[in-house]
Design an enzyme around this catalytic site. Structure first.
Site, PDB file in Angstrom:
ATOM      1  N   GLY A 153       0.823  -1.210   0.000  1.00 16.39           N
ATOM      2  CA  GLY A 153       0.000   0.000   0.000  1.00 16.39           C
ATOM      3  C   GLY A 153       0.849   1.248   0.000  1.00 16.39           C
ATOM      4  O   GLY A 153       2.057   1.196  -0.226  1.00 16.39           O
ATOM      5  N   ASN A 154       0.207   2.383   0.230  1.00 22.14           N
ATOM      6  CA  ASN A 154       0.962   3.638   0.343  1.00 22.14           C
ATOM      7  C   ASN A 154       0.349   4.496   1.449  1.00 22.14           C
ATOM      8  O   ASN A 154      -0.679   4.146   2.023  1.00 22.14           O
ATOM      9  CB  ASN A 154       1.018   4.373  -0.996  1.00 22.14           C
ATOM     10  CG  ASN A 154      -0.356   4.743  -1.499  1.00 22.14           C
ATOM     11  OD1 ASN A 154      -1.055   5.540  -0.894  1.00 22.14           O
ATOM     12  ND2 ASN A 154      -0.765   4.142  -2.622  1.00 22.14           N
ATOM     13  N   ARG A 155       0.977   5.623   1.739  1.00 17.72           N
ATOM     14  CA  ARG A 155       0.608   6.409   2.912  1.00 17.72           C
ATOM     15  C   ARG A 155      -0.526   7.407   2.685  1.00 17.72           C
ATOM     16  O   ARG A 155      -0.834   8.195   3.559  1.00 17.72           O
ATOM     17  CB  ARG A 155       1.821   7.210   3.390  1.00 17.72           C
ATOM     18  CG  ARG A 155       2.938   6.373   3.949  1.00 17.72           C
ATOM     19  CD  ARG A 155       4.082   7.301   4.317  1.00 17.72           C
ATOM     20  NE  ARG A 155       5.271   6.564   4.642  1.00 17.72           N
ATOM     21  CZ  ARG A 155       5.559   6.108   5.857  1.00 17.72           C
ATOM     22  NH1 ARG A 155       4.726   6.320   6.851  1.00 17.72           N
ATOM     23  NH2 ARG A 155       6.669   5.444   6.063  1.00 17.72           N
TER      24      ARG A 155
END
Ligand SMILES: Cc1cc2nc3c(=O)[nH]c(=O)nc-3n(C[C@H](O)[C@H](O)[C@H](O)COP(=O)(O)O)c2cc1C
Length: 422
Positions: A223-225
């Site tokens: 995923g990413n932030r």
């Protein structure tokens, strides 16, 4: 900006405390001007403590400073929330028997009135006529929400939630609409596209928000932030400007607005499908979500087990995801719609600066507007403020917005979208 927050005597006066907080926490300078009836609901010490300023409902306190003229003249925005039936009637007729009604006559900035009352009061021909008069003069009279009213009854007349009011205020302020649109001013609605300051009325805007998750096995994902805050702010401001908004939300960590259509997705390919479906017939697509460039080539049906060998690692093979923005631009072909807005979260590195990478990306993507933000561990993701650079296909210069609240950034982005939509 200098804000006068007028509060009149409705049961929803308590919600104005949260609205006040939203303004002050974003750095705005707010003077609260309650009516005497409002002080029956929430006392002056609460307003004074939350705003950090003295509070008065009458024109006699500190008369040497002539507050009944000074406050209205120096304001960049006047918002009255809640606005009672009585306050609307006084404003429509130009009465000036307390500080708030005086401010409404002296203000030459945008004036936002957020009515809240029982449905019968809202629907009464007298109130309808007062609202019409105020809108004709350029005041921004917001529509009340439907829902639970003072007692057990429900219906139209509820004060919208503070975050919606806040977004609407920023949106109205950012269009510059009603620069002389005080309750007693003249009409100036050209910039807002309508007497009610809802320049996106009749438009459909698709907004994507959040960060995608690419499954690895039933438990894990890449995923990413991205928190989704900027995309949600865009959706809120577009809805406040009257657009029908489809919000494609990928794992958004913040509360979603109620007045938009929400499609929830998980992965980049789901995001692509949902955005492409919603884009058909839309006026603009704003791709604020952070999709993943790569996904695991294989998704394990069962949880990937740790090897018996303690030191053994795991080799992952990734495969490229589709480029959603390029797909939208290609599908549009030579048509003018939808306007496509892309976001570029960039970091500088040895091969180039943030802006160099961003320019190369803009050339590759083919979008009409690219919103560039510099990201890093403590920058942008999850923060309430943002600084962005707006790159337009039809202009050489790059405009920097911020540091500003994500709503203000959203308003600046939507200003460009409105211009591009003509
Ligand atoms: C419990 C209670 C709740 C009220 N809620 C509202 C309301 O939501 N909207 C409204 O227009 N008037 C409401 N009123 C009536 C106003 O308080 C009344 O019209 C008052 O004169 C308004 O004064 P102002 O406009 O100067 O603030 C309420 C009154 C009471 C006692």
């Amino acid at each position: 900006m200098r804000v006068v927050l007028g509060v009149s005597g409705g049961i929803a006066a308590y919600k104005a405390c949260s609205l006040l907080r939203l303004f002050t926490e974003s750095g705005h300078d707010v003077t609260v001007v309650p009516t005497a009836a409002a002080l029956e609901f929430v006392g002056a010490p609460t307003w004074a403590a939350l705003s950090g300023k003295p509070v008065s409902a009458d024109v006699w306190t500190s008369a040497h400073e002539v507050p009944h003229v000074r406050l209205g003249r120096s304001a960049d925005l006047v918002v009255v929330a809640p606005a009672t039936a009585d306050l609307l009637a006084k404003a429509a007729h130009g009465l000036a028997d307390d500080l708030l009604t005086n401010v409404l006559l002296t203000a030459r900035c945008p004036v936002v009135l957020a009515p809240a009352m029982h449905t019968e009061m809202w629907e009464h021909p007298a109130t309808r006529a007062n609202v019409r008069t105020l809108r004709e003069r350029g005041a921004h009279v917001l529509e009340p929400a439907e829902g639970r009213l003072t007692g057990a009854d429900t219906g139209k007349g509820r004060l919208p939630e503070p975050d919606e009011l806040y977004a609407a205020c920023l949106a109205i302020r950012s269009t510059g609409a009603g620069a002389s649109g005080g309750a007693g001013g003249t009409i100036d609605t050209a910039a807002s596209g309508g007497a009610d300051g809802r320049p996106l009325r009749g438009r459909t805007i698709v907004v994507s928000a959040g960060g995608t998750r690419e499954p690895l096995d039933p438990v894990r994902y890449l995923g990413n932030r991205s928190s989704g805050k900027q995309g949600v702010a865009l959706a809120r401001v577009a809805a406040a400007r009257g657009a029908r908004v489809v919000l494609v939300a990928a794992n958004v960590a913040v509360e979603l607005p109620e007045d938009v259509e929400v499609v929830r997705v998980e992965s980049t390919r789901q995001l692509q499908q949902a955005v492409e479906k919603a884009a058909a017939g839309a006026d603009a697509v704003v791709m604020a979500a952070a999709p993943a460039d790569f996904r695991p080539a294989q998704v394990s049906a069962t949880k990937i087990k740790k090897s018996a060998d303690e030191g053994a690692g795991l080799r992952l093979q990734l495969t490229a995801n589709p480029d959603i923005v390029r797909g939208l631009v290609a599908a549009r072909g030579s048509a003018a719609r939808p306007v496509v807005v892309s976001f570029a979260a960039e970091t500088g590195d040895d091969s180039g600066s943030v802006m160099e990478h961003a320019r190369a990306k803009f050339a590759r993507k083919g979008s009409d507007l690219q919103v560039v933000n510099e990201v890093g561990r403590d920058r942008v993701f999850g923060a309430d403020d943002n600084t962005v650079h707006l790159m337009r296909r039809d202009r050489a210069e790059v405009r920097t917005v911020g540091p500003a609240s994500k709503e203000a950034v959203a308003a600046a982005v939507l200003d460009v979208v409105q211009e591009l939509l003509g």
